[in-house]
Enzyme design. Structure first.
Site, PDB file in Angstrom:
ATOM      1  N   CYS A  27       0.839  -1.215   0.000  1.00  0.00           N
ATOM      2  CA  CYS A  27       0.000   0.000   0.000  1.00  0.00           C
ATOM      3  C   CYS A  27       0.865   1.254   0.000  1.00  0.00           C
ATOM      4  O   CYS A  27       1.522   1.568   1.003  1.00  0.00           O
ATOM      5  CB  CYS A  27      -0.934  -0.027   1.208  1.00  0.00           C
ATOM      6  SG  CYS A  27      -1.788   1.532   1.527  1.00  0.00           S
ATOM      7  N   CYS A  36      -0.027   3.953   2.614  1.00  0.00           N
ATOM      8  CA  CYS A  36       0.326   3.502   3.965  1.00  0.00           C
ATOM      9  C   CYS A  36       1.759   3.894   4.315  1.00  0.00           C
ATOM     10  O   CYS A  36       2.062   4.229   5.460  1.00  0.00           O
ATOM     11  CB  CYS A  36       0.182   1.983   4.079  1.00  0.00           C
ATOM     12  SG  CYS A  36      -1.495   1.362   3.868  1.00  0.00           S
TER      13      CYS A  36
END
Length: 297
Positions: A41, A44
């Site tokens: 991700c 993230c």
């Protein structure tokens, strides 16, 4: 890819075995920020270090990280459908949550909300409310006292700082208010709750030259009601003298005469007054209703 923890922050990686003890039980004594992430991700990787930095600034918080690839059962239990997803837990219950990339100002506001809800956290809500009421009444001294006490309790409170700056403006201490704004970090200034304070200082700096001119400008407007520049200056003079309601009424009257004058200058100034006084201000609420009536009738 592992997210590297900031050394001074309370950060822990969560598994099904320690979720109850390290998240739920810990939230009985401090706020817990639960970050759901994944190695693949991209957002993230940007959010993680920012959360770590902010949590490190607040000793009463913990950051609990959950890798959804390794712990899908935890993600399913909290109905996490995408990453990044972040929960705030206090006293065993969710306080708030967000999903996806967010600006730093929004993340800080979220974390402040969790910190304020944590067990044992000092409660300044009464002081903030007292300060807001004093501002609505143009009582700068009472507002300063309330917001100063709130800041002494929670120095990082954006609401308290915003109120304190606005109280300085109300008290005629515009230069000191500007000095405080100039001393704040950019991250603090970009918090949503600081918009009203910044607008109040900018308006005060703009109207300073018109202070004390209300009577003479009122005479000009009465002699020539179509002099919209005089009306614009009168609104600034009234606002400078603490007569916000009258200032907004003058601009509303200008809009009735010619909403397009000077590229909509009256509306632009009126919206600036709204920002400076704050959306909850009773005079702003009334003026907004009138503005909607004028624009959409």
């Amino acid at each position: 890819m592992e997210i590297v923890a900031a050394p001074t922050a309370d950060i822990i990686d969560i598994t099904p075995q320690n979720f109850m003890s390290e998240v739920i039980e810990t939230s009985r004594t401090k706020g817990v920020i639960v970050q759901f992430w994944a190695p693949w991700c991209g957002p993230c990787k940007q959010l993680g270090p920012l959360l770590e930095t902010i949590v490190a600034e607040k000793p009463g918080l913990r950051l609990a990280r959950v890798n959804i690839d390794d712990n899908p059962e935890i993600a399913a239990q909290l109905r996490v459908q995408s990453v990044p997803t972040v929960y705030g837990i206090a006293d065993g219950r969710p306080v708030d949550a967000f999903t996806g990339a967010q600006p730093e100002s929004a993340i800080r506001q979220f974390i402040e909300k969790v910190a304020a809800a944590a067990p044992g956290a000092p409660d300044i809500s009464g002081l903030l409310e007292a300060g807001r009421i004093a501002l609505d009444d143009n009582d700068g001294a009472a507002a300063l006292a309330a917001f100063q006490e709130a800041l002494a309790t929670i120095p990082e409170s954006g609401d308290a700082m915003s109120g304190f700056v606005r109280a300085l403006v109300t008290s005629g201490e515009c230069e000191q208010a500007r000095e405080i704004l100039d001393s704040l970090e950019e991250d603090f200034l970009t918090r949503p709750e600081m918009r009203e304070a910044i607008a109040a200082v900018e308006i005060a700096e703009q109207v300073g030259a018109h202070s004390g001119e209300a009577a003479s400008l009122q005479a000009i407007v009465e002699a020539d009601p179509d002099n919209l520049q005089a009306r614009q200056d009168l609104a600034l003079a009234l606002f400078a003298d603490g007569n916000g309601r009258e200032a907004m009424d003058v601009l509303l009257a200008s809009l009735q005469r010619d909403p397009n004058w000077n590229e909509g200058a009256a509306k632009t100034q009126l919206l600036a007054f709204f920002e400076a006084l704050g959306a909850p201000h009773p005079d702003v609420i009334k003026a907004r209703r009138k503005l909607s009536t004028y624009l959409f009738s």
